[in-house]
Design a protein around this motif. Structure first.
Motif, PDB file in Angstrom:
ATOM      1  N   UNK A  55       0.816  -1.224   0.000  1.00  0.00           N
ATOM      2  CA  UNK A  55       0.000   0.000   0.000  1.00  0.00           C
ATOM      3  C   UNK A  55       0.845   1.267   0.000  1.00  0.00           C
ATOM      4  N   UNK A  56       2.066   1.190   0.524  1.00  0.00           N
ATOM      5  CA  UNK A  56       2.954   2.361   0.537  1.00  0.00           C
ATOM      6  C   UNK A  56       3.648   2.573  -0.810  1.00  0.00           C
ATOM      7  N   UNK A  57       3.570   1.569  -1.688  1.00  0.00           N
ATOM      8  CA  UNK A  57       4.258   1.589  -2.980  1.00  0.00           C
ATOM      9  C   UNK A  57       5.738   1.950  -2.787  1.00  0.00           C
ATOM     10  N   UNK A  58       6.472   1.125  -2.023  1.00  0.00           N
ATOM     11  CA  UNK A  58       7.859   1.449  -1.710  1.00  0.00           C
ATOM     12  C   UNK A  58       8.776   1.333  -2.921  1.00  0.00           C
ATOM     13  N   UNK A  59       9.753   2.221  -2.962  1.00  0.00           N
ATOM     14  CA  UNK A  59      10.774   2.213  -4.024  1.00  0.00           C
ATOM     15  C   UNK A  59      12.149   2.256  -3.356  1.00  0.00           C
ATOM     16  N   UNK A  60      12.889   1.139  -3.380  1.00  0.00           N
ATOM     17  CA  UNK A  60      14.241   1.170  -2.825  1.00  0.00           C
ATOM     18  C   UNK A  60      15.175   1.950  -3.758  1.00  0.00           C
ATOM     19  N   UNK A  61      16.276   2.486  -3.203  1.00  0.00           N
ATOM     20  CA  UNK A  61      17.183   3.286  -4.033  1.00  0.00           C
ATOM     21  C   UNK A  61      17.865   2.438  -5.110  1.00  0.00           C
ATOM     22  N   UNK A  62      17.886   1.134  -4.911  1.00  0.00           N
ATOM     23  CA  UNK A  62      18.360   0.195  -5.934  1.00  0.00           C
ATOM     24  C   UNK A  62      17.191  -0.757  -6.193  1.00  0.00           C
ATOM     25  N   UNK A  63      16.751  -0.842  -7.442  1.00  0.00           N
ATOM     26  CA  UNK A  63      15.578  -1.670  -7.768  1.00  0.00           C
ATOM     27  C   UNK A  63      15.792  -3.121  -7.373  1.00  0.00           C
ATOM     28  N   UNK A  64      14.821  -3.669  -6.680  1.00  0.00           N
ATOM     29  CA  UNK A  64      14.844  -5.061  -6.266  1.00  0.00           C
ATOM     30  C   UNK A  64      13.518  -5.696  -6.650  1.00  0.00           C
ATOM     31  N   UNK A  83      23.272 -12.260 -17.323  1.00  0.00           N
ATOM     32  CA  UNK A  83      24.518 -12.222 -18.096  1.00  0.00           C
ATOM     33  C   UNK A  83      25.114 -13.602 -18.338  1.00  0.00           C
ATOM     34  N   UNK A  84      24.905 -14.518 -17.436  1.00  0.00           N
ATOM     35  CA  UNK A  84      25.460 -15.857 -17.595  1.00  0.00           C
ATOM     36  C   UNK A  84      24.370 -16.889 -17.318  1.00  0.00           C
ATOM     37  N   UNK A  85      24.081 -17.746 -18.280  1.00  0.00           N
ATOM     38  CA  UNK A  85      23.004 -18.723 -18.092  1.00  0.00           C
ATOM     39  C   UNK A  85      23.345 -19.810 -17.070  1.00  0.00           C
ATOM     40  N   UNK A  86      24.588 -19.977 -16.707  1.00  0.00           N
ATOM     41  CA  UNK A  86      24.990 -21.058 -15.798  1.00  0.00           C
ATOM     42  C   UNK A  86      25.172 -20.607 -14.352  1.00  0.00           C
ATOM     43  N   UNK A  87      24.623 -19.460 -13.995  1.00  0.00           N
ATOM     44  CA  UNK A  87      24.762 -18.979 -12.624  1.00  0.00           C
ATOM     45  C   UNK A  87      23.910 -19.848 -11.696  1.00  0.00           C
ATOM     46  N   UNK A  88      24.323 -20.005 -10.426  1.00  0.00           N
ATOM     47  CA  UNK A  88      23.556 -20.833  -9.494  1.00  0.00           C
ATOM     48  C   UNK A  88      22.345 -20.099  -8.893  1.00  0.00           C
ATOM     49  N   UNK A  89      21.984 -18.958  -9.462  1.00  0.00           N
ATOM     50  CA  UNK A  89      20.803 -18.223  -9.000  1.00  0.00           C
ATOM     51  C   UNK A  89      20.167 -17.509 -10.177  1.00  0.00           C
ATOM     52  N   UNK A  90      18.925 -17.077 -10.005  1.00  0.00           N
ATOM     53  CA  UNK A  90      18.201 -16.390 -11.064  1.00  0.00           C
ATOM     54  C   UNK A  90      17.995 -14.908 -10.777  1.00  0.00           C
ATOM     55  N   UNK A  91      17.744 -14.577  -9.525  1.00  0.00           N
ATOM     56  CA  UNK A  91      17.512 -13.179  -9.171  1.00  0.00           C
ATOM     57  C   UNK A  91      18.212 -12.836  -7.861  1.00  0.00           C
ATOM     58  N   UNK A  92      18.467 -11.556  -7.684  1.00  0.00           N
ATOM     59  CA  UNK A  92      19.016 -11.034  -6.435  1.00  0.00           C
ATOM     60  C   UNK A  92      17.859 -10.332  -5.720  1.00  0.00           C
ATOM     61  N   UNK A  93      17.439 -10.863  -4.587  1.00  0.00           N
ATOM     62  CA  UNK A  93      16.305 -10.307  -3.855  1.00  0.00           C
ATOM     63  C   UNK A  93      16.710  -9.307  -2.787  1.00  0.00           C
TER      64      UNK A  93
END
Length: 193
Positions: A106-115, A121-131
């Motif tokens: 409801x606050x529609x928060x916006x962090x200074x770095x989008x999360x 960049x690399x399809x073989x990384x052991x993760x998909x997103x940085x949360x």
């Protein structure tokens, strides 16, 4: 919210604390509070004795959290009673503080770095997103505070703020620490509402 400090207590202060909250088998005393959807507990924890056997050091742990606390019995040791005793110490002390904030949809928060950050960049990384990210502020190469930002669900941002606060122990201590933590958190997360 949690914060703590370590200090030497005189025999008189120890006696006053333990008269209100008799220590457990480890020598620790507990104090409680409950108000408007929040509860608090403070532990006065005996530290291991060091070189000087005459100096008795205690760590004071303050914990404030949301939740129903219910009514406390009159015989329950109250946080206010402990603060009254410790406020007689006139010196300022350093408190290590951790304050957690949740900025809901409801606050529609916006962090200074989008999360979250999608990493493609690399399809073989052991993760998909940085949360989440840990961001650190230095003041002349000395740690000032850090903030851990996390996108826990779509539209909700958690901000966990760690910092040091210098103050005397007084009734307004928790409010001052909360205000300082909120000011830091709001520098990382803006609200559209």
């Amino acid at each position: 919210m949690r914060f703590f400090t370590t200090l030497a207590l005189t025999d008189d202060l120890i006696s006053r604390i333990q008269n209100i909250s008799p220590p457990d088998e480890d020598g620790d005393s507990a104090f409680f509070d409950s108000y408007e959807g929040h509860r608090a507990h403070v532990w006065v924890v005996k530290e291991n004795e060091g070189i000087d056997k005459d100096v008795r050091r205690f760590r004071i742990h303050f914990n404030y959290e949301q939740g129903r606390g219910g009514r406390l019995r009159k015989s329950t040791p109250q946080v206010e009673q402990l603060l009254d005793i410790l406020s007689s110490i006139e010196e300022k002390m350093d408190f290590d503080c951790q304050v957690a904030f949740e900025f809901g949809k409801r606050l529609k928060p916006k962090p200074i770095i989008s999360l979250p950050i999608k990493y493609t960049e690399s399809p073989n990384m052991p993760f998909d997103i940085i949360q989440g990210l840990r961001l650190v502020k230095l003041d002349d190469k000395k740690w000032k505070y850090d903030a851990i930002l996390e996108a826990v669900t779509a539209g909700t941002i958690m901000a966990n703020i760690s910092f040091s606060h210098t103050s005397e122990i007084q009734e307004s201590l928790a409010n001052k620490i909360l205000e300082e933590g909120a000011a830091i958190a709001e520098s990382f997360v803006s609200k559209e509402q």
